[in-house]
Design an enzyme around this catalytic site. Structure first.
Site, PDB file in Angstrom:
ATOM      1  CG  HIS B 446      21.547 -65.511  42.998  1.00 47.72           C
ATOM      2  ND1 HIS B 446      22.465 -65.831  42.028  1.00 47.72           N
ATOM      3  CD2 HIS B 446      21.324 -66.630  43.709  1.00 47.72           C
ATOM      4  CE1 HIS B 446      22.801 -67.109  42.159  1.00 47.72           C
ATOM      5  NE2 HIS B 446      22.100 -67.621  43.160  1.00 47.72           N
ATOM      6  CG  ASP B 450      28.428 -67.120  39.964  1.00 47.74           C
ATOM      7  OD1 ASP B 450      28.678 -67.088  38.753  1.00 47.74           O
ATOM      8  OD2 ASP B 450      29.317 -67.056  40.850  1.00 47.74           O
TER       9      ASP B 450
END
Lengths: 372, 476
Positions: B446, B450
């Site tokens: 992350h 995304d």
């Protein structure tokens, strides 16, 4: 035609239900059995089973067996010292460690194995070997075969055709030997030559010898003929029927506990882990970017695992953190190419992603793995 | 018990051992000597020198190759003590006594002499001692009244300690199955026998208490009462469990996993899951399997999954990237070296298929076959195991639906594929049809990936697999 058919064999085991009873032939004194399997581990397990479970007081046993290509090392030997492990892996030739002493041999279907089981008191190797020689001479009187005082059988006073080893337990003992009929001599000599340098150990060394196949002396000879002749002589000497019983080493009902014995013989801990402590002192020639680096390596290997590891690299050739990670990873791990490859490639995941570093690392590690 | 006694008389022990040496062998043969030791207030075991017995064939010396015991270990009679070698013969030396090893007279590779002491064993004075004869078929007589029991003409083999245990528990040795060497009855066999016995006696107690009020006319009420009386007795007997904890160092494949997964902890993972309808792909593979077999290659689903992933990575290259140590630079890798998690005998290993972007589905199948056979033989090379940029784990071949895979650094994404199940689904017309459904679970880093990117990649990958003909449009 002496070999009993499978059907008859099954009948026998049905009539005489308990495993011990199966081996109780009507005429006591001796029993001849032959394995239907060519798997070296299964056959060695049969030897273990008979040694551990059979009462040899009333009858002695002769066990006949042949294996598909395998290298068999003695109980206290060092496989790195005795054979070309890289070649074995490439050619898919099995490596087994037997429980008896002695040196390393190559087995294939052109080699026959004979095991003489007796009580500890009746253990007598010379007698067994003389029986074999007598059988060979009965089959082909012109064969010049004799037993040496090293318990080898020589052909034409020069060539070794049989090697011997033995195992003694508390109450029982066995003496087994090979007999070269038509083995592949090219493969034999290439696998039994160790490429590993700088090994120092107290493991039992093998004594290399020139070998010859009986088939080369007399092309009419086959393994079956030899087995039959030896069985015949054994039967005569023990005053029993010339009758070979077939056994299946995978039959757990007949030989309870045999699959565990077979598994144990195949474990890494037995085959490699039982190697007596040894050390390696050698120099790797690492070819890197138009130059050759001499990298001194010394390692102590105990129970098949790297106890101590030192690699003499030029300063800063590898980042110090990574070098110590390498040593830490190798220490305590198996002296085994597969395990080492896994460990060193893992370490690459967690170090800086630099192409130059990666190529140096791969080069060094590949050279290290060649030692195994 | 024996050890306890030893501790309490440690100062006296030395004097006693001198005493033993003076008497030498004769001390062992006369039982009244042992009684002398037994009646003393602080009775220690006597130290016996176990000599190396005759090997046969006139051999006088052997080399000690391996010790099976060390100083301080307890041994039972017939336990293996060491392995010696003499001229191609390997000999297992077994103990003649029950006791504790006090001294090893040789180290590994030393020459040992027949007739000379091999080990010193401290024997518990109250136990029996075997005769001098080394090759002893029948076990020795203990001082208790137990003699060896005969079953069907065979003598049962058991050490004095085992016999005592059986006697204390009122067990007939003939009823116990021996699992030791020569069908010898071991302590574990007695304990197992005991455990089975206690298990059999325990009745379903609650029922017994309910019955009495209802049955007045029959004599049954007496029975539950008896049962009630009997219940406490079996429960108070300790159920023998001889399992022990085992501690081993972490090495090899496990060590590699520890290193990789500990590094993976630094990556903030997020997950994204979906289900894929593989009905068309299943059919396609059935058609292509025989063609591949003709070419000598086994075709599984993986080559399709891998190729579809590579096509997806062409559109979303960030999933094939690597973040540097300081999270300052992202490197977009040109090659799609797709890793395939493999379960081998030794553990988890992840080789990768190089340059999938220029490989056909068949090429990938060939390479997978090669990696699989090397992997199961334990012969994968360093180049096979390094350079991976993206990984797929087909855990579904073993089982499972959704998973939570861990990213393998320095990569930034990984996918876990569940098993293919036949499930009911609605088609375009609203009818229920049979569909071949597989679940996929993605994990991504992350810090640079995304959710939207992961979702779009997954949708693209899914569309290629749900409609394999669409792959043809984008194949290079």
């Amino acid at each position: 035609m002496v070999l009993q058919s499978f059907k008859n064999c099954l009948w026998l085991s049905c009539v005489l239900r308990t495993p011990k009873a199966f081996f109780w032939s009507t005429a006591s004194g001796g029993l001849i059995i032959q394995s239907v399997s060519n798997d070296v581990y299964q056959n060695l397990a049969v030897e273990d089973w008979i040694h551990d479970h059979m009462d040899l007081e009333k009858q002695q046993v002769l066990f006949l067996w042949r294996n598909s290509p395998a290298v068999v090392i003695g109980r206290h030997q060092n496989p790195w010292q005795e054979c070309n492990l890289r070649l074995l892996r490439q050619k898919n030739i099995k490596l087994a460690r037997r429980r008896s002493g002695g040196g390393t041999v190559y087995h294939d279907l052109g080699n026959i194995n004979l095991t003489f089981f007796t009580t500890r008191k009746k253990y007598e190797r010379m007698e067994n070997l003389k029986l074999i020689v007598k059988a060979l001479k009965a089959l082909r009187p012109q064969l010049d075969v004799h037993v040496t005082d090293r318990y080898d059988i020589l052909l034409d006073r020069q060539y070794k055709i049989s090697g011997t080893a033995a195992k003694l337990g508390r109450t029982s003992a066995y003496h087994h030997c090979t007999l070269l009929c038509s083995a592949d001599k090219l493969v034999l000599s290439s696998v039994l030559k160790s490429p590993y340098k700088g090994l120092k150990s107290n493991a039992t060394p093998s004594v290399p010898a020139s070998v010859k196949n009986l088939f080369e002396e007399d092309p009419s000879l086959t393994s079956e003929m030899l087995l039959d002749a030896i069985a015949k002589e054994y039967a005569t000497q023990h005053q029993i029927d010339h009758h070979i019983n077939l056994i299946n080493p995978a039959d757990e009902t007949l030989l309870p506990g045999i699959s565990n014995k077979t598994k144990e013989l195949q474990t890494w801990e037995w085959v490699y882990g039982k190697t007596p402590k040894f050390s390696i002192n050698t120099c790797l020639n690492v070819a890197y970017k138009d130059s050759v680096l001499d990298v001194k390596v010394n390692m102590d290997v105990k129970h098949g695992r790297i106890e101590v590891c030192n690699i003499d690299l030029p300063e800063q050739w590898l980042p110090p953190g990574l070098y110590s990670e390498l040593i830490k990873s190798l220490t305590g791990s198996k002296f085994c190419p597969n395990e080492t490859t896994t460990l060193v490639t893992t370490l690459l995941r967690v170090c800086p992603q630099d192409d130059e570093l990666h190529s140096r690392w791969s080069l060094l590690c590949e050279n290290m793995i060649m030692l195994m | 018990v024996c050890i306890h006694r030893v501790r309490s008389c440690s100062s006296i022990r030395f004097i006693k051992s001198k005493y033993v040496c003076v008497f030498d062998k004769s001390a062992l043969k006369f039982s009244h000597q042992q009684r002398l030791f037994r009646t003393s207030a602080v009775s220690c075991g006597q130290i016996v020198q176990f000599k190396l017995s005759d090997i046969g064939e006139g051999i006088t010396e052997v080399t000690v190759k391996e010790w099976y015991i060390k100083e301080g270990d307890s041994v039972s009679q017939f336990d293996s003590i060491c392995e010696v070698q003499s001229d191609k013969a390997s000999v297992t030396i077994t103990s003649r006594y029950d006791g504790v090893i006090r001294k090893l007279h040789y180290s590994i590779d030393d020459i040992a002499f027949v007739g000379k002491p091999l080990v010193d064993i401290e024997i518990d004075a109250s136990k029996g001692v075997a005769s001098e004869e080394d090759v002893v078929e029948t076990p020795p007589m203990s001082h208790e009244e137990h003699t060896h029991q005969e079953i069907k003409g065979h003598k049962t083999l058991a050490t004095p300690a085992v016999r005592r245990l059986a006697m204390e528990n009122n067990i007939k040795l003939s009823e116990v199955v021996g699992t030791g060497k020569d069908n010898r009855i071991l302590k574990e066999d007695i304990l197992n026998y005991l455990a089975k016995q206690t298990g059999a006696i325990l009745p379903p107690s609650p029922k017994a208490e309910i019955v009495p009020p209802l049955r007045k006319t029959e004599t049954v009420p007496a029975a539950p009462k008896d049962k009630a009386r009997k219940i406490p007795v079996p429960v108070s007997r300790p159920i023998a469990f001889s399992g022990k904890d085992k501690t081993e160092p972490v090495t090899g494949f496990q060590k590699a996993m520890v290193k990789t997964m500990s590094a993976a902890l630094k990556i903030p993972h997020f997950g994204y899951c979906d289900e894929i309808d593989l009905t068309q792909l299943v059919q396609l593979r059935e058609e292509l399997k025989p063609l591949a077999e003709l070419r000598g290659v086994k075709l599984s689903f993986m080559p399709f999954f891998i190729k579809a992933a590579s096509l997806g990575l062409l559109q979303y290259p960030i999933l094939n990237a690597s973040l540097d140590e300081n999270c300052q630079n992202v490197t977009y890798k040109a090659s799609h070296n797709i890793g395939v998690a493999m379960d081998t005998e030794q553990g988890l290993i992840v080789p990768n298929v190089k340059n999938v972007q220029v490989c056909s589905v068949f090429d990938i199948a060939v390479e997978l076959n090669r990696l699989q056979s090397l992997g199961s033989a334990g012969q994968l090379g360093t180049s096979d195991l390094t350079g991976g940029t993206f990984t797929l784990s087909n855990i579904g071949t073993i089982g499972g639906t959704y998973a939570k895979p861990v990213i393998l650094p320095p990569e930034v994404a990984i996918g876990a594929l569940g098993k293919i199940q036949v499930l009911p689904r609605f088609n375009g017309k609203g009818e229920v049809i049979k569909a071949q459904i597989m679940n996929v679970s993605w994990s991504a880093d992350h810090r640079i990936i995304d959710g939207a990117t992961m979702a779009r990649f997954s949708n693209l990958w899914k569309s290629y697999l749900e409609n394999p003909a669409s792959m043809l449009l984008d194949l290079k």
